[in-house]
Design an enzyme around this catalytic site. Structure first.
Site, mmCIF file in Angstrom:
data_model
loop_
_atom_site.group_PDB
_atom_site.id
_atom_site.type_symbol
_atom_site.label_atom_id
_atom_site.label_comp_id
_atom_site.label_asym_id
_atom_site.label_seq_id
_atom_site.Cartn_x
_atom_site.Cartn_y
_atom_site.Cartn_z
ATOM 1 N N GLY A 46 0.841 -1.192 0.000
ATOM 2 C CA GLY A 46 0.000 0.000 0.000
ATOM 3 C C GLY A 46 0.878 1.244 0.000
ATOM 4 C CD GLN A 51 3.029 5.708 3.145
ATOM 5 O OE1 GLN A 51 2.100 5.179 2.554
ATOM 6 N NE2 GLN A 51 3.969 5.016 3.735
ATOM 7 C CB CYS A 88 5.126 2.090 8.036
ATOM 8 S SG CYS A 88 4.563 3.626 7.283
ATOM 9 C CG LEU A 89 6.204 1.037 1.885
ATOM 10 C CD1 LEU A 89 5.655 1.321 0.490
ATOM 11 C CD2 LEU A 89 7.280 -0.040 1.829
ATOM 12 C CG HIS A 130 -0.831 0.849 7.348
ATOM 13 N ND1 HIS A 130 0.073 0.378 8.286
ATOM 14 C CD2 HIS A 130 -0.118 1.711 6.565
ATOM 15 C CE1 HIS A 130 1.251 0.939 8.070
ATOM 16 N NE2 HIS A 130 1.165 1.745 7.029
ATOM 17 C CD GLU A 131 -1.529 2.273 2.761
ATOM 18 O OE1 GLU A 131 -1.128 3.449 2.667
ATOM 19 O OE2 GLU A 131 -0.762 1.329 3.052
ATOM 20 C CG HIS A 134 -0.102 6.349 5.885
ATOM 21 N ND1 HIS A 134 0.988 6.909 6.510
ATOM 22 C CD2 HIS A 134 0.252 5.056 5.629
ATOM 23 C CE1 HIS A 134 1.946 6.004 6.635
ATOM 24 N NE2 HIS A 134 1.529 4.862 6.122
#
Ligand code: K1U
Ligand code: ZN
Length: 184
Positions: A46, A51, A88-89, A130-131, A134
């Site tokens: 994702g 991000q 997490c990226l 999660h997204e 963000h």
């Protein structure tokens, strides 16, 4: 298709609220394509607009089923709870167990600006939450206990030195390496 820089923990944009998208334009579709390329290159499932330093309320997801774009997503129903490890990226090499709703129904606009509703469970439900977090400036570390959060942040203090200016640059060679959905 371009690989975008990923903002890492410490970059203020990760804590900002995003702005609802008024219209899905061609310019936004180009951003979506670049976000898919960046997510695949980073080996993620994702990626949210914040991000990559953008404040449009949208994210891309691919948990191995089919690529999914969510514009202005909202969780309209949720039930149950499930605990599992997340990464997490934007916080590379830091992981933690997070309890989330086990099943969610999400309403959003797609790539063409059409509204849809999706029922999700397992990894897709987790990734959607999660997204969407963000997009509201929340990160998975916010859910950790005080002790686990302290340990995650101390790991991050060592890792973050690799990311000058809180930016993670992906090597350009990654662009063609990994594309599970055949989207690119
Ligand atoms: O938004 C992001 O930072 C992407 C993040 C999404 C995510 C991972 C794990 C649970 C929920 C949401 C990642 O893709 S991090 C990479 C990762 O941890 C992972 C990759 C493949 C399968 C499972 C996890
Ligand atoms: Zn993340």
């Amino acid at each position: 298709m371009r690989l975008l820089d990923i903002h890492v923990l410490g970059s203020p944009v990760l804590r900002q609220e995003t702005t609802p998208v008024a219209k899905v334009t061609d310019e936004l579709r180009r951003l979506i394509d670049d976000m898919f390329a960046t997510m695949y290159a980073a080996r993620g499932i994702g990626l949210a607009a914040s991000q990559v330093g953008r404040l449009e309320r949208l994210a891309v997801i691919d948990v191995g089923e089919s690529p999914l774009v969510i514009v202005n997503p909202e969780i309209v129903r949720h039930d149950g709870s499930a605990k599992a490890e997340e990464g997490c990226l934007s916080i590379p090499e830091v992981f933690g167990e997070v309890e989330r709703a086990a099943r969610v129904a999400v309403r959003a606009l797609d790539h063409d600006g059409r509204e849809f509703e999706l029922d999700a469970s397992e990894l897709l439900a987790r990734c959607l939450q999660h997204e969407i977090d963000h997009l509201h400036g929340r990160l998975f570390i916010d859910y950790l206990s005080v002790l686990k959060r302290r340990s995650a942040l101390s790991k991050w203090e060592r890792e973050r030195k690799q990311y000058p200016e809180n930016i993670r640059k992906l090597p350009p060679s990654e662009i063609a390496d990994h594309n599970p959905g055949g989207e690119l």
